[in-house]
Scaffold this motif. Structure first.
Motif, PDB file in Angstrom:
ATOM      1  N   GLU A 224       0.815  -1.217   0.000  1.00 16.10           N
ATOM      2  CA  GLU A 224       0.000   0.000   0.000  1.00 16.10           C
ATOM      3  C   GLU A 224       0.849   1.269   0.000  1.00 16.10           C
ATOM      4  N   PHE A 225       1.965   1.232   0.727  1.00 15.48           N
ATOM      5  CA  PHE A 225       2.709   2.489   0.836  1.00 15.48           C
ATOM      6  C   PHE A 225       3.364   2.868  -0.493  1.00 15.48           C
ATOM      7  N   LYS A 227       1.948   2.269  -3.337  1.00 14.27           N
ATOM      8  CA  LYS A 227       0.833   2.812  -4.107  1.00 14.27           C
ATOM      9  C   LYS A 227       0.648   4.295  -3.774  1.00 14.27           C
ATOM     10  N   LEU A 228       0.784   4.612  -2.505  1.00 16.66           N
ATOM     11  CA  LEU A 228       0.650   6.015  -2.106  1.00 16.66           C
ATOM     12  C   LEU A 228       1.806   6.833  -2.679  1.00 16.66           C
ATOM     13  N   HIS A 229       3.015   6.262  -2.655  1.00 17.67           N
ATOM     14  CA  HIS A 229       4.155   6.955  -3.265  1.00 17.67           C
ATOM     15  C   HIS A 229       3.870   7.227  -4.738  1.00 17.67           C
ATOM     16  N   GLN A 230       3.293   6.216  -5.390  1.00 23.98           N
ATOM     17  CA  GLN A 230       2.985   6.372  -6.814  1.00 23.98           C
ATOM     18  C   GLN A 230       1.936   7.468  -7.002  1.00 23.98           C
ATOM     19  N   ALA A 231       0.927   7.464  -6.141  1.00 22.53           N
ATOM     20  CA  ALA A 231      -0.128   8.469  -6.239  1.00 22.53           C
ATOM     21  C   ALA A 231       0.435   9.866  -6.035  1.00 22.53           C
ATOM     22  N   LYS A 232       1.505   9.965  -5.240  1.00 27.98           N
ATOM     23  CA  LYS A 232       2.111  11.265  -5.003  1.00 27.98           C
ATOM     24  C   LYS A 232       2.833  11.774  -6.225  1.00 27.98           C
ATOM     25  N   GLY A 233       3.007  10.919  -7.220  1.00 27.89           N
ATOM     26  CA  GLY A 233       3.665  11.347  -8.442  1.00 27.89           C
ATOM     27  C   GLY A 233       5.132  10.993  -8.503  1.00 27.89           C
ATOM     28  N   LEU A 234       5.576  10.063  -7.676  1.00 26.24           N
ATOM     29  CA  LEU A 234       6.971   9.642  -7.750  1.00 26.24           C
ATOM     30  C   LEU A 234       7.193   8.826  -9.025  1.00 26.24           C
ATOM     31  N   THR A 235       8.361   9.007  -9.627  1.00 26.13           N
ATOM     32  CA  THR A 235       8.646   8.236 -10.832  1.00 26.13           C
ATOM     33  C   THR A 235       8.931   6.789 -10.455  1.00 26.13           C
ATOM     34  N   GLU A 238      12.113   6.349  -8.546  1.00 21.33           N
ATOM     35  CA  GLU A 238      12.017   6.793  -7.152  1.00 21.33           C
ATOM     36  C   GLU A 238      11.248   5.776  -6.312  1.00 21.33           C
ATOM     37  N   ARG A 242      12.497   3.553  -2.980  1.00 19.95           N
ATOM     38  CA  ARG A 242      11.800   3.392  -1.705  1.00 19.95           C
ATOM     39  C   ARG A 242      11.614   1.914  -1.376  1.00 19.95           C
TER      40      ARG A 242
END
Lengths: 330, 697
Positions: A224-225, A227-235, A238, A242
């Motif tokens: 899940e975390f 997915k949240l990183h992805q939602a934040k717009g991380l490439t 990146e 993580r």
């Protein structure tokens, strides 16, 4: 940070206790082995029983076992490893250079493979099912499960005998007599001899790191975390970083433990490449029952493992914030 | 923006397909909806309805095997699907932020909470670290977290606080649209209520739109202005919340609404029988037709188009919209759905099966060697701290409380899965020590426990036949008639008994079926006592109602005594005979369900009751928001344990602890000096400070 200091103190105390236990075991196991350092001399009649007793007394071997043990402990605490019985030289003068030879080969190799294999492993785990992943896992597993001397012999056949790229044996040319540290380890000649054993060691250890890193990332991928990183717009890169950071723990632990274990050398490799390392020295010393030499070598090895364990513990607490340093689960 | 009438987000005929090893799954089949600026939009449906898929498609977070076959997602007029990956990333967070489902796992465990928010800010804005950190502190303050804690890691926060962190993160760049995917699932009622309150409050402040995805109609009724109901990847009904939920025109909406249990209000909830549709191909008939009691030939032919209802913001996809009023009346009757109604006669409760007296379970905290050596008394976590209760045959005792109140530990202690540290407890008139001295097997047969998670509690490598038969082997019970015993039990719990079903593995079963297999495992050895620990919390609402009805029937017909542990008061009220409210290891109120739910005496019960959402949008609910979190059960306050959070606590409450029966009469007791009176309900407005409130007694 007093919690951390207490944690550190506790760990150091435990390590010290472990060291004491291990040196005790070394001492008694050696004494209970049948025979003595002068066994061969006595059986061939070169040493009469009277002379033998004299020599025993000279080395303090006639005293009761517990007294010998106390002397042994005192010497260890002051880092006096004594003299080799058979070579009549200070133990340290014999072991020092051999240990250095081993470490010069194995430490850079281990660091290289840890970094490279981990990065490749993380990449492979992220691209699960890709050719990179399947090939890298297959190749490294193959190298890991083949005995190291077989790989070494194949490399010798390929690069040394067939292609003639590198020398097959030893650490330097037979005629070379290096003076000083710089000359010993930083000459072209040494590098030439160094390449092949270095490459074999790197490949031998690569499988462990690659699989650890790959499995860690595979497990973290889809969590899940991320997915949240992805939602934040991380490439994608990146995100992989993580995921890698989150699966670093087993890799670092394994690295620390391996680092402790390379103080024992890689005996098979040393034999195949004629590398004058500590592994060979230890085997020889045990065969000859050279008590001081074996005791010192084993002591160094045990100490290295224990210290690196301690380092792993501390790193653990540093890398994973959920590991509590004040004892007990969070 | 030139065109102010343009909706913020338009999803047009979205079709998403997942390719799996067993073929394609058509998750959404032409979903369309649009969200205007500043509107709260709800997306509801059971699991597998495609609601999360739709949200993930908007965010571009579809898993690798998911493909968008057709459709458009227009954000401010721009089709997001036309953008490159990099352009898409720029839209994320800057314009569309996301509040993920499970707050427990959605924060990076090795990064500080503040760091993760800073990362989101710095990814999109070119600001200095100090500036970003300033913003983080500000955000922490807005969502009600201590700004000093930005350096803490996720594991140092409770579940509710972690969800606040993700909310703070979503707010960081003041996006125009926040997509919240089941933001409160898994949190208990009180925390859920507070989180929703926070989301609404903040969203109003920054004037963004909200897309809320949830399976709880009550949550949508309270927070949203418009909604779409999804079923089988199709929109069944959409429009303004008031229209859709008060006057549903689609049988699915009616079914879903009727199956939502409520604490007050009439009638038993009616579940929708059957299971969600198979989506291995695009539905050719109406998606709901298999489970719809009003289905006709016409429904088999095609899925109806969404049709506008006259004069209202209300669209429904049903071939029989014109019969809506008649259907609404019929849908409230269980027999319409083909459910047998058992006559309401509650069987008499029999003799007492299990009784505890001052039961305690304290966990010793780990101590350093030095303090052990010094002989310091160890500290204890008082998980269960003096609980007295009794359960009789045919009776269901509901135990309610917030997360961490010790209700699960109580269940485990009663099942002797953990050793009681004090007090007495008798089962079948024999003290628990009797069973521990060599009679454990008998105890294990007579008392069964059902765990929360039907996904983890079944061995994945055993077939249904083996799973249900295993307890028989262990207890050497009815081994000569194994097959009969297994079939009988499966029939009792309402599962098929065909050989094909018996040979299935847990992963081939639906969530509801798994939980029934877990119950069958417990029932196969004919126990006298059943402990259910949140058995329904992972299930969809219609499955939940089925389960509650099953337990009720078991208690009535098989004379089993049941303890039902849950934080969901609505289901507890539905299923229980008596209700016990637990707070910090103690029972604060016990009594018959009607009396506790309708006329609570303890202020804590009152706030628990008020935290449950209403499914009827026209009902105004007065919230009693509790401040803070339960204190640490290690150093409990002296006096009443609830006093620090209680709106009417006095000096007396803080100095001396009220006895469990300080208030009330036989059959309904509360541990409170100032029990609630009907004439004097203490209702505090949400967010108001306690100190400013003068409360008379």
């Amino acid at each position: 940070m007093s919690g951390f200091r207490r944690f550190l103190a506790k760990r150091i105390a435990v390590s010290a206790l472990l060291t004491l236990i291990s040196v005790t075991i070394i001492f008694f196991v050696l004494r209970f082995l049948p025979g003595s350092p002068f066994e061969s001399l006595i059986t061939t009649g070169n040493l009469s029983p009277e002379q033998a007793e004299e020599v025993f007394a000279l080395y303090g071997l006639d005293k009761p076992l517990w007294q010998q043990y106390l002397v042994y402990l005192r010497n260890l605490l002051t880092f006096q490893f004594g003299y080799s019985i058979l070579q009549s030289r200070p133990v340290w003068a014999i072991l020092g250079p051999k240990l250095a030879n081993t470490l010069v080969l194995l430490v850079p190799a281990l660091v290289t493979t840890a970094v490279v294999s981990t990065v490749v492993g993380m990449y492979a785990g992220w691209n699960r099912g890709s050719t990179t992943e399947t090939t890298s896992v297959a190749v490294t597993t193959f190298l890991r499960s083949t005995p190291v001397f077989i790989t070494a012999i194949f490399f010798l056949i390929a690069f040394s005998y067939t292609l003639g790229l590198v020398p097959a044996f030893g650490m330097r040319q037979v005629t070379a007599t290096p003076n000083g540290l710089l000359d010993t380890y930083l000459s072209i000649d040494f590098l030439h001899h160094y390449l092949l054993p270095f490459a074999v060691t790197v490949l031998y250890y690569s499988g462990d790191f690659l699989l650890l890193a790959r499995n860690g990332v595979v497990e973290k991928k889809g969590s899940e975390f991320l997915k949240l990183h992805q939602a934040k717009g991380l490439t994608e890169g990146e995100q992989l970083l993580r995921a890698g950071r989150n699966s670093l723990l087993p890799v670092v632990t394994y690295f620390a433990l391996r680092l402790g274990m390379i103080f024992q050398g890689l005996i098979l490799l040393e034999v195949v490449f004629g590398w004058d390392g500590i592994g060979r020295a230890l085997v020889l010393a045990i065969e000859q029952q050279d008590y001081p030499l074996v005791q010192a070598a084993v002591f160094i090895m045990a100490l290295a493992v224990i210290i690196m364990n301690l380092v792993a513990d501390v790193l653990y607490a540093y890398l994973d914030p959920t590991v509590s340093t004040s004892g007990g689960a969070v | 923006m030139t065109d102010t009438d343009q909706p913020l987000l338009e999803v047009d005929d979205l079709r998403v397909r997942y390719s799996t090893s067993e073929g394609s799954v058509y998750a959404t089949n032409g979903v369309s909806f649009s969200i205007d600026n500043g509107v709260n939009y709800g997306l509801a449906g059971e699991s597998g309805s495609g609601k999360s898929t739709a949200a993930e498609a908007v965010l571009g977070l579809l898993p690798e095997n998911g493909t968008i076959d057709s459709g458009e997602i227009r954000f401010k007029g721009q089709n997001l699907l036309d953008l490159s990956a990099a352009e898409r990333r720029d839209v994320l967070w800057e314009e569309i932020a996301y509040i993920p489902q499970s707050a427990m796992d959605s924060l990076d465990p090795v990064m500080t909470t503040g760091g993760q928010i800073r990362q989101a800010i710095k990814k999109h804005r070119n600001v200095s670290r100090t500036k970003a950190q300033e913003r983080v502190r500000e955000l922490f303050d807005i969502v009600g977290l201590d700004p000093e804690r930005t350096g803490d890691y996720p594991h140092e926060f409770s579940g509710g606080m972690r969800q606040r962190v993700t909310i703070a993160m979503a707010l960081a760049l003041e996006p125009d649209l926040i997509i919240a995917d089941e933001p409160t699932t898994g949190l208990d009622a009180i925390v859920q209520d507070k989180i929703l309150d926070t989301i609404l409050d903040i969203q109003e402040r920054i004037d963004s739109s909200l897309l809320l995805i949830t399976h709880e109609i009550g949550v949508i009724a309270e927070t949203c202005e418009e909604l779409s109901l999804l079923y089988g990847g199709k929109v069944m009904e959409q429009g303004s919340v008031d229209n859709v939920l008060i006057n549903p025109t689609n049988p699915y909406t009616m079914g879903l609404k009727n199956s939502f249990p409520e604490i007050e209000g009439g009638g038993d909830p009616v579940s929708i029988p059957g299971s969600p549709p198979n989506l291995s191909q695009e539905p050719s008939a109406c998606a709901f037709t298999e489970r719809c009691p009003f289905a006709t030939q016409e429904c088999e032919q095609s899925h109806p188009d969404l049709a506008d209802l006259p004069n209202r913001n209300h669209r429904s996809a049903c071939h029989h919209v014109e019969r809506a009023a008649q259907m609404r009346r019929d849908a409230a009757q269980p027999d319409t759905w083909g459910i047998d109604v058992e006559d309401g006669e509650e069987s008499e409760t029999g003799e007492v099966v299990l009784e505890t007296n001052d039961l305690q379970k304290w966990y010793e905290q780990s101590q350093s060697i030095v303090s052990k050596f010094r002989g310091e008394t160890p500290t204890y976590v008082r998980a269960v701290d003096g609980v007295s209760l009794s359960v009789s045959r045919s009776e269901i005792l509901g135990i309610a409380g917030e997360s961490g109140c010790g209700k699960s530990t109580l269940g485990e202690t009663m099942a002797l899965l953990s050793q009681p540290t004090g007090g007495e407890f008798t089962f079948d008139d024999k003290p628990y020590e009797y069973y521990q001295n060599g009679n454990m097997k008998e105890f294990r047969r007579k008392l069964q426990i059902i765990f929360q998670d039907p996904f983890d509690s079944l061995n994945p490598r055993q077939t249904v036949r083996k799973l249900v038969g295993e307890p028989l082997t262990i207890h050497d019970y009815r081994t000569d008639e194994r097959a009969t015993a297994i079939t009988e039990t499966l029939e009792t719990v309402g599962l098929p008994t065909t050989p094909a079903f018996l040979d299935q593995y847990p992963h081939e079963l639906s969530g509801g079926q798994r939980q029934r297999v877990a119950i069958a495992r417990a029932l196969v050895v004919d126990p006298d006592f059943l402990i259910c620990d949140e058995p329904a919390s992972m299930l969809d609402v219609s499955l939940k109602v089925n389960l509650l009805n099953l337990l009720r029937r078991l208690a009535d017909t098989e004379d089993i005594a049941i303890v039902y542990i849950s934080h969901d008061l609505a289901s507890l009220v539905e299923v229980s005979d008596r209700l016990a409210i637990m707070y910090l290891g103690r029972m604060v109120e016990t009594g018959a369900v009607d009396r506790v739910a309708r006329r609570p005496k303890h202020p804590y019960t009152n706030s628990l009751l008020s935290a449950a959402p209403e499914k009827d949008p026209s009902v105004e609910r007065t919230r009693v928001l509790l401040d803070g979190e339960p204190p640490n059960p290690v150093d409990l306050p002296s006096g009443c344990v609830f006093a620090p959070r209680c709106p009417k606590a006095t000096a007396e409450c803080r100095s001396e602890e009220p006895a469990p029966d300080a208030a009330g009469d036989e059959g309904h007791t509360a541990a409170c000096y100032f029990p609630e009176d009907e004439g004097n309900p203490i209702v505090r407005e949400a967010g108001q400070n306690r100190e400013n409130e003068s409360v008379g007694d």
